[in-house]
Motif scaffolding. Structure first.
Motif, mmCIF file in Angstrom:
data_model
loop_
_atom_site.group_PDB
_atom_site.id
_atom_site.type_symbol
_atom_site.label_atom_id
_atom_site.label_comp_id
_atom_site.label_asym_id
_atom_site.label_seq_id
_atom_site.Cartn_x
_atom_site.Cartn_y
_atom_site.Cartn_z
ATOM 1 N N LEU A 211 33.475 127.973 83.384
ATOM 2 C CA LEU A 211 33.894 127.667 82.017
ATOM 3 C C LEU A 211 35.303 127.092 82.038
ATOM 4 C CD1 LEU A 211 32.591 130.757 79.996
ATOM 5 C CD2 LEU A 211 31.634 128.461 80.063
ATOM 6 N N ALA A 212 35.495 125.985 81.333
ATOM 7 C CA ALA A 212 36.772 125.258 81.393
ATOM 8 C C ALA A 212 37.949 126.126 80.966
ATOM 9 C CB ALA A 212 36.690 124.011 80.517
ATOM 10 N N GLU A 213 37.738 126.962 79.937
ATOM 11 C CA GLU A 213 38.840 127.788 79.433
ATOM 12 C C GLU A 213 39.338 128.760 80.504
ATOM 13 O OE1 GLU A 213 36.390 126.315 76.068
ATOM 14 O OE2 GLU A 213 35.954 127.253 78.003
ATOM 15 N N ASN A 214 38.406 129.370 81.224
ATOM 16 C CA ASN A 214 38.783 130.359 82.231
ATOM 17 C C ASN A 214 39.326 129.711 83.506
ATOM 18 O OD1 ASN A 214 37.928 132.286 80.427
ATOM 19 N ND2 ASN A 214 35.936 132.604 81.410
ATOM 20 N N VAL A 215 38.704 128.611 83.940
ATOM 21 C CA VAL A 215 39.198 127.932 85.146
ATOM 22 C C VAL A 215 40.594 127.369 84.887
ATOM 23 C CG1 VAL A 215 38.801 126.070 86.795
ATOM 24 C CG2 VAL A 215 36.871 127.408 85.955
ATOM 25 N N ALA A 216 40.826 126.826 83.692
ATOM 26 C CA ALA A 216 42.161 126.310 83.356
ATOM 27 C C ALA A 216 43.198 127.418 83.421
ATOM 28 C CB ALA A 216 42.146 125.675 81.963
ATOM 29 N N ALA A 217 42.832 128.603 82.935
ATOM 30 C CA ALA A 217 43.757 129.743 83.004
ATOM 31 C C ALA A 217 44.063 130.113 84.448
ATOM 32 C CB ALA A 217 43.157 130.935 82.258
ATOM 33 N N GLN A 218 43.052 130.016 85.313
ATOM 34 C CA GLN A 218 43.257 130.315 86.729
ATOM 35 C C GLN A 218 44.194 129.299 87.380
ATOM 36 O OE1 GLN A 218 41.628 133.122 88.477
ATOM 37 N NE2 GLN A 218 43.474 132.601 89.624
ATOM 38 N N VAL A 219 44.013 128.024 87.032
ATOM 39 C CA VAL A 219 44.887 126.975 87.568
ATOM 40 C C VAL A 219 46.319 127.202 87.097
ATOM 41 C CG1 VAL A 219 45.379 124.501 87.583
ATOM 42 C CG2 VAL A 219 43.010 125.298 87.707
ATOM 43 N N LEU A 220 46.473 127.514 85.823
ATOM 44 C CA LEU A 220 47.818 127.707 85.257
ATOM 45 C C LEU A 220 48.531 128.904 85.888
ATOM 46 C CD1 LEU A 220 46.917 126.969 81.551
ATOM 47 C CD2 LEU A 220 48.509 125.646 82.958
ATOM 48 N N ALA A 221 47.750 129.887 86.350
ATOM 49 C CA ALA A 221 48.356 131.078 86.963
ATOM 50 C C ALA A 221 49.092 130.751 88.255
ATOM 51 C CB ALA A 221 47.268 132.125 87.218
ATOM 52 N N ILE A 222 48.700 129.639 88.923
ATOM 53 C CA ILE A 222 49.343 129.281 90.192
ATOM 54 C C ILE A 222 49.992 127.897 90.146
ATOM 55 C CG2 ILE A 222 47.810 130.760 91.557
ATOM 56 C CD1 ILE A 222 46.209 128.253 92.311
ATOM 57 N N ALA A 223 49.970 127.262 88.980
ATOM 58 C CA ALA A 223 50.430 125.867 88.864
ATOM 59 C C ALA A 223 51.896 125.683 89.228
ATOM 60 C CB ALA A 223 50.179 125.352 87.443
ATOM 61 N N GLY A 224 52.700 126.722 89.053
ATOM 62 C CA GLY A 224 54.135 126.602 89.325
ATOM 63 C C GLY A 224 54.464 126.302 90.771
ATOM 64 N N ASN A 225 53.501 126.462 91.669
ATOM 65 C CA ASN A 225 53.752 126.237 93.098
ATOM 66 C C ASN A 225 53.492 124.801 93.535
ATOM 67 O OD1 ASN A 225 54.181 129.039 93.344
ATOM 68 N ND2 ASN A 225 51.999 129.405 93.625
ATOM 69 N N TYR A 226 53.082 123.923 92.593
ATOM 70 C CA TYR A 226 52.575 122.611 92.996
ATOM 71 C C TYR A 226 53.229 121.455 92.239
ATOM 72 C CZ TYR A 226 49.213 125.573 95.289
ATOM 73 O OH TYR A 226 48.666 126.545 96.087
ATOM 74 N N ALA B 204 41.480 137.236 83.825
ATOM 75 C CA ALA B 204 40.520 137.883 82.939
ATOM 76 C C ALA B 204 39.861 136.832 82.049
ATOM 77 C CB ALA B 204 41.231 138.928 82.090
ATOM 78 N N ASP B 205 38.709 137.161 81.519
ATOM 79 C CA ASP B 205 38.008 136.263 80.611
ATOM 80 C C ASP B 205 38.882 136.000 79.386
ATOM 81 O OD1 ASP B 205 36.259 134.900 78.970
ATOM 82 O OD2 ASP B 205 34.578 136.246 79.338
ATOM 83 N N THR B 206 39.079 134.724 79.058
ATOM 84 C CA THR B 206 39.914 134.385 77.898
ATOM 85 C C THR B 206 39.216 134.731 76.588
ATOM 86 O OG1 THR B 206 39.029 132.128 77.790
ATOM 87 C CG2 THR B 206 40.995 132.481 79.149
ATOM 88 N N GLY B 207 37.896 134.857 76.631
ATOM 89 C CA GLY B 207 37.147 135.173 75.420
ATOM 90 C C GLY B 207 36.952 133.999 74.477
ATOM 91 N N LYS B 208 37.363 132.805 74.909
ATOM 92 C CA LYS B 208 37.287 131.635 74.031
ATOM 93 C C LYS B 208 35.931 130.939 74.093
ATOM 94 C CE LYS B 208 42.249 130.707 74.280
ATOM 95 N NZ LYS B 208 43.294 129.788 74.766
ATOM 96 N N ALA B 209 35.170 131.220 75.116
ATOM 97 C CA ALA B 209 33.855 130.587 75.254
ATOM 98 C C ALA B 209 32.931 131.549 75.981
ATOM 99 C CB ALA B 209 33.970 129.272 76.029
ATOM 100 N N LYS B 210 31.630 131.388 75.729
ATOM 101 C CA LYS B 210 30.643 132.249 76.356
ATOM 102 C C LYS B 210 29.544 131.377 76.955
ATOM 103 C CE LYS B 210 29.418 135.924 74.099
ATOM 104 N NZ LYS B 210 28.762 136.805 73.090
ATOM 105 N N PHE B 211 29.159 131.697 78.177
ATOM 106 C CA PHE B 211 28.076 130.962 78.844
ATOM 107 C C PHE B 211 26.735 131.531 78.386
ATOM 108 C CE2 PHE B 211 25.054 130.309 82.326
ATOM 109 C CZ PHE B 211 25.162 128.946 82.511
ATOM 110 N N LEU B 212 25.915 130.676 77.761
ATOM 111 C CA LEU B 212 24.626 131.126 77.252
ATOM 112 C C LEU B 212 23.474 130.774 78.180
ATOM 113 C CD1 LEU B 212 25.008 130.246 73.461
ATOM 114 C CD2 LEU B 212 25.369 132.447 74.595
#
Length: 310
Positions: A69-84, A171-179
């Protein structure tokens, strides 16, 4: 200066677009790290570690990342983005969904669909359906980039020995759900990864004729099947077979265009093919301007003859 490539995968294996994106990242200079975010994706992370040129693989494993899910993967990228200094995504449906979210949160301008890296801060990308190439220079501290796979050779899938570092999954952002997902299954090669593509256009006249003429040639060559937008709009072929600016961008070793006039929208999606063969009865058809080999003939006679000859 370190670049981060966001791997596209199905939790078991990497998608081919990831390899092209690694090549683009290597051209930016510095080390290249690959983020594999998913659930139960250890096999994909191991495959990423073998890509030639990759210095490190970052593996984030959690339930929130299972379906990409784009919302959750984006959050994961942002968690480590400061290193790049560079964050690169394949210019696929998934990459184009996640990259703008990351760019917006970082408050930087996204650089879309690059086909060449001139330097660490300067890139080339097609505009006006590929009729012009824009050279874009970015002064942003972090460059968020989507990479057009056809513009770069795939990195070698083996030969590397990168370390795999595990990081905590967000953690799950809760903004989208995979159906659910409806996956079309085919014995044919995937369109964007196929070495040979046989495409049909509006001149085929009906879905029955499309299947009757195009399918035997594709079967003979072990090719993927493509279609022009006009053919898709007319219902001759499925949406996921559309090649063009608003469809899929392809660059196979051999592209055979049957009954396709060569509208600019279609040419934008296939003109990087290594060898283009056009079959059309109209000698003025624009497709002949990009074709390496052109056959001015009635496709309903020429294509079956070609199948017989093969």
């Amino acid at each position: 200066m370190t670049a981060l490539v966001i791997a596209e995968h199905d939790n078991a294996s990497l998608k081919s677009a990831t390899l092209n994106t690694v090549t683009a990242a290597l051209a930016c200079g510095g080390d290249v790290h690959v983020l594999v975010a998913g659930e139960g994706a250890a096999a994909a992370a191991a495959a990423a570690a073998q890509i030639a040129g990759v210095a490190k693989v970052i593996h984030a494993d959690g339930a929130a990342l299972k379906n990409g899910l784009a919302e959750n993967v984006a959050a994961q990228v942002l968690a480590i983005a400061g290193n790049y200094s560079h964050i690169l995504f394949p210019a696929t449906a998934s990459g184009k969904n996640i990259a703008p979210r990351v760019a917006a949160k970082l408050d930087v301008a996204q650089i879309s669909d690059i086909t060449k890296v001139d330097s660490a801060d300067t890139f080339e990308r097609p505009i006006y359906a590929g009729n012009a190439i824009a050279t874009v220079q970015s002064t942003d501290a972090v460059k968020v980039i989507t990479v057009r796979g056809t513009g770069f050779d795939a990195a070698a899938a083996t030969g590397g020995a990168a370390a795999v570092e595990t990081v905590a999954a967000v953690a799950d952002t809760g903004k989208a759900k995979f159906l659910g997902a409806e996956i079309a299954k085919s014995d044919r090669p995937e369109l964007t990864a196929a070495k040979i593509i046989v495409s049909g256009g509006r001149a085929l006249g009906s879905k029955e004729k499309f299947d009757e003429v195009i399918t035997p040639l594709a079967d003979k060559l072990g090719a993927a099947i493509g279609a022009s937008r006009a053919a898709v709009d007319a219902g001759y072929a499925a949406n996921d077979l559309q090649v063009g600016q608003t469809g899929k961008i392809v660059a196979p070793q051999l592209y055979i265009a049957c009954g396709i006039s060569g509208a600019i929208q279609h040419l934008a999606g296939m003109k990087d093919s290594k060898v283009i063969v056009a079959i059309n009865k109209d000698p003025e058809a624009p497709i002949f301007s990009v074709a390496d080999y052109g056959l001015e003939a009635d496709l309903f006679a020429a294509v079956p003859e070609l199948v017989q000859a093969l």
